[in-house]
Design a protein around this motif. Structure first.
Motif, PDB file in Angstrom:
ATOM      1  N   GLN A 120      43.811  38.141  32.002  1.00 52.51           N
ATOM      2  CA  GLN A 120      43.064  39.166  32.732  1.00 52.51           C
ATOM      3  C   GLN A 120      41.586  38.821  32.830  1.00 52.51           C
ATOM      4  O   GLN A 120      40.946  39.063  33.834  1.00 52.51           O
ATOM      5  CB  GLN A 120      43.214  40.523  32.032  1.00 52.51           C
ATOM      6  CG  GLN A 120      44.624  41.054  31.972  1.00 52.51           C
ATOM      7  CD  GLN A 120      44.692  42.386  31.241  1.00 52.51           C
ATOM      8  OE1 GLN A 120      43.725  43.147  31.234  1.00 52.51           O
ATOM      9  NE2 GLN A 120      45.818  42.673  30.609  1.00 52.51           N
TER      10      GLN A 120
ATOM     11  N   GLY B  88      36.241  36.926  41.021  1.00 45.01           N
ATOM     12  CA  GLY B  88      37.346  36.299  41.737  1.00 45.01           C
ATOM     13  C   GLY B  88      37.268  34.788  41.669  1.00 45.01           C
ATOM     14  O   GLY B  88      38.292  34.107  41.539  1.00 45.01           O
TER      15      GLY B  88
ATOM     16  N   GLN C 262      38.383  33.644  38.236  1.00 46.99           N
ATOM     17  CA  GLN C 262      39.832  33.692  38.063  1.00 46.99           C
ATOM     18  C   GLN C 262      40.503  32.531  38.794  1.00 46.99           C
ATOM     19  O   GLN C 262      41.503  31.976  38.311  1.00 46.99           O
ATOM     20  CB  GLN C 262      40.386  35.032  38.559  1.00 46.99           C
ATOM     21  CG  GLN C 262      41.834  35.299  38.171  1.00 46.99           C
ATOM     22  CD  GLN C 262      42.056  35.373  36.678  1.00 46.99           C
ATOM     23  OE1 GLN C 262      41.924  34.379  35.975  1.00 46.99           O
ATOM     24  NE2 GLN C 262      42.399  36.561  36.192  1.00 46.99           N
TER      25      GLN C 262
ATOM     26  N   THR D 234      44.522  40.329  38.412  1.00 50.28           N
ATOM     27  CA  THR D 234      43.548  40.995  39.281  1.00 50.28           C
ATOM     28  C   THR D 234      43.021  42.301  38.697  1.00 50.28           C
ATOM     29  O   THR D 234      42.244  42.994  39.353  1.00 50.28           O
ATOM     30  CB  THR D 234      44.169  41.291  40.663  1.00 50.28           C
ATOM     31  OG1 THR D 234      45.297  42.169  40.487  1.00 50.28           O
ATOM     32  CG2 THR D 234      44.627  40.016  41.337  1.00 50.28           C
ATOM     33  N   SER D 235      43.419  42.635  37.485  1.00 51.08           N
ATOM     34  CA  SER D 235      43.071  43.955  36.947  1.00 51.08           C
ATOM     35  C   SER D 235      41.576  44.137  36.715  1.00 51.08           C
ATOM     36  O   SER D 235      41.081  45.263  36.723  1.00 51.08           O
ATOM     37  CB  SER D 235      43.827  44.210  35.640  1.00 51.08           C
ATOM     38  OG  SER D 235      43.418  43.295  34.639  1.00 51.08           O
TER      39      SER D 235
ATOM     40  N   LEU E 181      39.227  42.822  38.686  1.00 50.52           N
ATOM     41  CA  LEU E 181      38.547  42.411  39.905  1.00 50.52           C
ATOM     42  C   LEU E 181      38.434  43.549  40.905  1.00 50.52           C
ATOM     43  O   LEU E 181      39.263  44.467  40.915  1.00 50.52           O
ATOM     44  CB  LEU E 181      39.307  41.251  40.556  1.00 50.52           C
ATOM     45  CG  LEU E 181      39.537  40.012  39.687  1.00 50.52           C
ATOM     46  CD1 LEU E 181      40.365  38.977  40.460  1.00 50.52           C
ATOM     47  CD2 LEU E 181      38.220  39.411  39.240  1.00 50.52           C
TER      48      LEU E 181
ATOM     49  N   SER F 195      40.312  40.543  44.391  1.00 51.91           N
ATOM     50  CA  SER F 195      41.757  40.585  44.157  1.00 51.91           C
ATOM     51  C   SER F 195      42.513  39.917  45.294  1.00 51.91           C
ATOM     52  O   SER F 195      43.466  39.161  45.068  1.00 51.91           O
ATOM     53  CB  SER F 195      42.226  42.035  44.006  1.00 51.91           C
ATOM     54  OG  SER F 195      41.697  42.629  42.841  1.00 51.91           O
ATOM     55  N   ARG F 196      42.097  40.194  46.519  1.00 48.70           N
ATOM     56  CA  ARG F 196      42.759  39.583  47.676  1.00 48.70           C
ATOM     57  C   ARG F 196      42.634  38.059  47.642  1.00 48.70           C
ATOM     58  O   ARG F 196      43.576  37.343  47.995  1.00 48.70           O
ATOM     59  CB  ARG F 196      42.182  40.135  48.980  1.00 48.70           C
ATOM     60  CG  ARG F 196      42.642  41.557  49.298  1.00 48.70           C
ATOM     61  CD  ARG F 196      42.297  41.931  50.721  1.00 48.70           C
ATOM     62  NE  ARG F 196      40.854  42.021  50.924  1.00 48.70           N
ATOM     63  CZ  ARG F 196      40.134  43.120  50.722  1.00 48.70           C
ATOM     64  NH1 ARG F 196      40.726  44.239  50.302  1.00 48.70           N
ATOM     65  NH2 ARG F 196      38.841  43.126  50.939  1.00 48.70           N
TER      66      ARG F 196
ATOM     67  N   THR G 117      52.032  42.463  36.725  1.00 47.38           N
ATOM     68  CA  THR G 117      51.083  42.971  37.714  1.00 47.38           C
ATOM     69  C   THR G 117      51.311  44.435  38.036  1.00 47.38           C
ATOM     70  O   THR G 117      52.418  44.959  37.885  1.00 47.38           O
ATOM     71  CB  THR G 117      51.181  42.131  39.011  1.00 47.38           C
ATOM     72  OG1 THR G 117      50.168  42.556  39.936  1.00 47.38           O
ATOM     73  CG2 THR G 117      52.550  42.283  39.659  1.00 47.38           C
TER      74      THR G 117
ATOM     75  N   GLU H 140      50.047  45.082  41.128  1.00 55.05           N
ATOM     76  CA  GLU H 140      49.915  44.864  42.574  1.00 55.05           C
ATOM     77  C   GLU H 140      51.306  44.953  43.200  1.00 55.05           C
ATOM     78  O   GLU H 140      52.038  43.968  43.312  1.00 55.05           O
ATOM     79  CB  GLU H 140      49.280  43.498  42.848  1.00 55.05           C
ATOM     80  CG  GLU H 140      47.874  43.323  42.298  1.00 55.05           C
ATOM     81  CD  GLU H 140      46.822  43.983  43.167  1.00 55.05           C
ATOM     82  OE1 GLU H 140      47.190  44.535  44.238  1.00 55.05           O
ATOM     83  OE2 GLU H 140      45.638  43.939  42.800  1.00 55.05           O
TER      84      GLU H 140
END
Length: 268
Positions: free
Chosen positions: A107, A163, A166, A187-188, A190, A195-196, A216, A218
């Protein structure tokens, strides 16, 4: 309700070879059962997402797969090799081997702040002795280009956005040439734009046949990219199936309620 599969990843040819297999994985913290008889079987080039409410044991189970958390009992096989069972202790050689075969993306990135993006990616290869310095730099450069960060290769880690950090972490995991990648809520931490960016990289990895296990929240990613979805609650694997079966035809009442809410959220 109309299906929301609008950007379904083009599937690669899946192999029957099992890369990750876990059976009866259980873990307790005192009187609290964190995991109870959880099983998973991930074939080559498969993308398996693990979903469920907070506190379901998803991240704990993922950490058990690469032995960052040692289960109390169960069996775990990686790439055909039994690396954990409850009747034998885990030796250091097995630990090193499994860490190399399963790349982990956390994360919170865990980059070294005093190193550049390029140095963060090369370091693991050099420490593991799997590449010369020149080879490590070439591999790291190619991987940073692959995740869209070639222009940021010489930037110190703290100067990168969340981002970007990551994506460096993903490149670092790939540098070890793992048999599979494990993603723990990548993405938690971000914002939506970052995230995208990260999810886009993960989708490309899926299209290229990378074996992935992803914890996830997402749900759109889980629906559109997963080959299979595992739903967990209260430390147990409640149900598993294809992404479309789980989202639209889940059998257990709890899973149906969870995915119905997820679909409603995606429509808003």
């Amino acid at each position: 309700m109309e299906n929301l599969v609008v950007e379904r990843v083009t599937p690669v040819v899946k192999q029957t070879e099992s890369i990750i297999k876990a059976e009866g994985v259980s873990l307790s913290f005192g009187k609290i059962k964190a995991l109870e008889d959880v099983c998973i079987d991930v074939g080559q080039s498969e993308v398996v997402t693990i979903v469920g409410p907070s506190g379901a044991g998803k991240s704990t189970f993922l950490r058990c797969l690469n032995l960052l958390q040692k289960p109390d009992r169960g069996h775990i096989t990686i790439d055909g090799r039994l690396i954990f069972n409850d009747s034998a202790s885990v030796n250091k050689r097995d630990l090193l081997d499994v860490r190399r075969k399963l790349g982990m993306v956390f994360q919170r990135f865990h980059l070294f702040p005093h190193l550049t993006a390029l140095e963060n990616v090369t370091l693991a290869m050099l420490d593991a002795g799997i590449a010369t310095r020149d080879e490590a730099v070439e591999t790291a450069t190619n991987l940073l280009d692959r995740v869209g960060l070639l222009k940021r290769a010489l930037s110190p880690a703290p100067r990168l956005s969340g981002g970007e950090q990551q994506r460096v972490a993903i490149a670092r995991a790939l540098a070890m040439r793992p048999r599979a990648l494990l993603f723990d809520e990548p993405t938690s931490a971000l914002d939506p734009e970052a995230s995208r960016e990260v999810l886009s990289v993960m989708k490309e990895l899926a299209q290229q046949g990378t074996t992935m296990v992803v914890v996830t929240h997402e749900m759109k990613f889980a629906l559109n990219v997963s080959d299979r979805v595992l739903f967990m609650e209260s430390g147990r694997a409640i149900e598993t199936g294809t992404a479309e079966d789980m989202f639209y035809r889940a059998k257990s009442p709890r899973a149906r309620a969870f995915f119905a809410q997820a679909l409603d959220h995606m429509e808003t």
